[in-house]
Design an enzyme around this catalytic site. Structure first.
Site, PDB file in Angstrom:
ATOM      1  CE  LYS A   1      -6.025  -8.862  -0.334  1.00  0.00           C
ATOM      2  NZ  LYS A   1      -6.029 -10.104  -0.380  1.00  0.00           N
TER       3      LYS A   1
ATOM      4  CB  SER B   1      -5.398 -10.041   3.287  1.00  0.00           C
ATOM      5  OG  SER B   1      -5.419 -10.798   2.207  1.00  0.00           O
TER       6      SER B   1
ATOM      7  CB  SER C   1      -7.382 -13.379   2.229  1.00  0.00           C
ATOM      8  OG  SER C   1      -6.428 -13.725   2.995  1.00  0.00           O
TER       9      SER C   1
END
Length: 470
Positions: free
Chosen positions: A80, A155, A179
């Site tokens: 990420k 996310s 997330s």
């Protein structure tokens, strides 16, 4: 190569060890896959193709010389774009961080590299990670490989989309309110939100520090539970930069040893009502476990409405007030989703020290109460969210239909510091995946993975998205 692009991480590692395929071949296949699907998915923020090729050549030479191989030698991974990788931009979806380039690897990145993994690039997020849809003003929106009209979640939406589409064998997300688990559920892959302290969060933005650092964690994502476990075992362990890190030894569970374990189907009025298809997926997971010798029964927790209020106190007003100061004078560079979050999070009165200290104490007492209730039922099953993926633009923070209503099944775990695993179980009538959440007590992450793997094995082979037809 017959098993590409949806092979398992552990499968790749074994093929490389057996010299049936070379690391160079594996990396080239993944880079071609990324080239093919990135224009439609937009999962990547940064792609280090030449760096990956160079690492693959080094791995191939080591293999030919008979060097000792790490458990992830030659395996292509992603991370990420809020996690530091030396020399890479790590913007966390924000124009205000577009020029930030990490100087050092986060500890978890160092551990993956030491195990032989090859990092391909980093993946898209909402701005500052504060939404359940991945879209921002810097790199745009990421779509769901199952249907491009739908969100990949947030996310860690870029990470989930990349893994589901076969662009990488696995990777790393982060989770402050679902997330990791929500994007995994939306995209039909697996993800572990670990117990705080099991995997060091050092090198993550926003940094996890202070009296509420247990809210957010970093954790592995992959297409199978065995692959999630393999990543977890490499990344886990204490680190001086993470105040919550603990030297907890890894544990191994055999399914036969777990049969008879009491598993609760979580029931709580405070969590809201999931769609009939979502409830059916949980019921299917429960039935599969019963058939494999587990004891599964309803389990009532009536304190979760307060847990969710406390979660929002920390995730909303506390964090919102901390980060809003970063945007002073730059309001025109903030994404609409982040503006909406800040508006909802900071709309009330200023937080007092008395409120904050009381909330911290209440959190600890509530966590202890949940643990007492789970003394004889160490594992729970629940939805990940009230439904499958929503269409682009349909997520919001507004009362009644927004994230505080639809994502409650995931959020309370971040308040309590419990581990949770999302494992795909079913597909909706619209052709979207539905995951089920396996919840365990703190520091029993491996138990949650073992139960999730039992569900996965009973479910049958992993189902790939029809990306080409999306």
């Amino acid at each position: 190569m017959s098993f590409f692009p949806y092979h398992a991480l552990t499968e790749i590692a074994q093929e490389i060890r057996s010299k049936n395929v070379s690391p160079v071949e594996i990396i080239e296949l993944h880079l071609k896959r990324i080239e093919a699907v990135q224009p439609s998915l937009n999962a990547f923020v940064h792609l280090d193709a030449e760096g990956a090729r160079q690492q693959a050549r080094v791995a191939e030479r080591s293999l030919s010389h008979g060097a000792q191989l790490g458990p992830l030698r030659g395996v292509p991974l992603t991370v990420k774009s809020c996690i530091d990788v030396a020399g890479w931009p790590c913007p966390a979806g924000s124009l205000l961080r577009k020029d930030y380039v990490a100087k050092h690897d986060a500890p978890l990145v160092s551990r993956l590299k030491s195990a032989g993994a090859i990092l391909l690039g980093n993946t898209n997020t909402p701005e500052f990670l504060m939404a359940y849809e991945t879209d921002n003003l810097l790199t745009g929106k990421t779509s769901n490989p199952w249907d491009l009209a739908y969100s990949s979640g947030g996310s860690s939406g870029g990470e989930a989309a990349a893994i589901a589409a076969g662009c990488s064998a696995g990777g790393v997300g982060s989770d402050g309110g679902g997330s990791i688990r929500v994007p995994a559920h939306f995209c039909g892959v697996c993800g572990l939100k670990p117990t705080p302290g099991r995997v060091p969060g050092t090198g993550h933005f926003p940094p996890g520090a202070g009296a509420f650092s247990w809210i957010g964690v970093v954790g592995p994502m992959a297409r199978t539970i065995a692959d999630v476990r393999a990543l977890f075992e490499v990344m886990a362990g204490p680190d001086a930069g993470d105040a919550l890190s603990a030297p907890v030894p890894l544990r191994a569970y055999r399914e036969g040893d777990l049969r008879g374990t009491r598993i609760g189907i979580l029931e709580s009025e405070g969590l809201g009502v999931a769609t009939p298809e979502t409830r059916a997926a949980v019921a299917r997971a429960a039935k599969l476990l019963c058939e494999r010798g587990f004891t599964v029964e309803p389990f009532q927790l009536n304190c979760l409405d307060r847990a969710l209020d406390l979660w929002w106190f920390f995730f909303g007003p506390v964090i919102g007030n901390l980060i809003q100061h970063r945007f002073a004078g730059h309001e025109n560079q903030i994404s609409p989703m982040l503006c909406e979050y800040l508006s909802c999070a900071t709309s009330g009165n200023s937080i007092t020290l008395d409120q904050f200290t009381k909330a911290c104490a209440e959190r600890d007492l509530l966590r202890a109460e949940i643990l007492r209730r789970m003394q004889d039922t160490p594992v729970l099953l629940s939805p990940v969210s009230t439904g499958p993926a929503f269409r682009h633009g349909q997520g919001n923070y507004f009362p009644g239909t927004g994230y505080r209503d639809t994502m409650r099944f995931s959020q309370w775990l971040n308040l309590a510091g419990f581990p949770g695993v999302s494992v795909p179980v079913a597909v909706s009538n619209e052709g979207l995946p539905i995951g089920v959440q396996v919840i365990a007590r703190p520091f029993e992450d491996e138990l949650a993975l073992a139960v999730a793997e039992a569900i996965e094995q009973a479910r049958g082979p992993w189902q790939a998205p029809l990306l080409e037809n999306a």
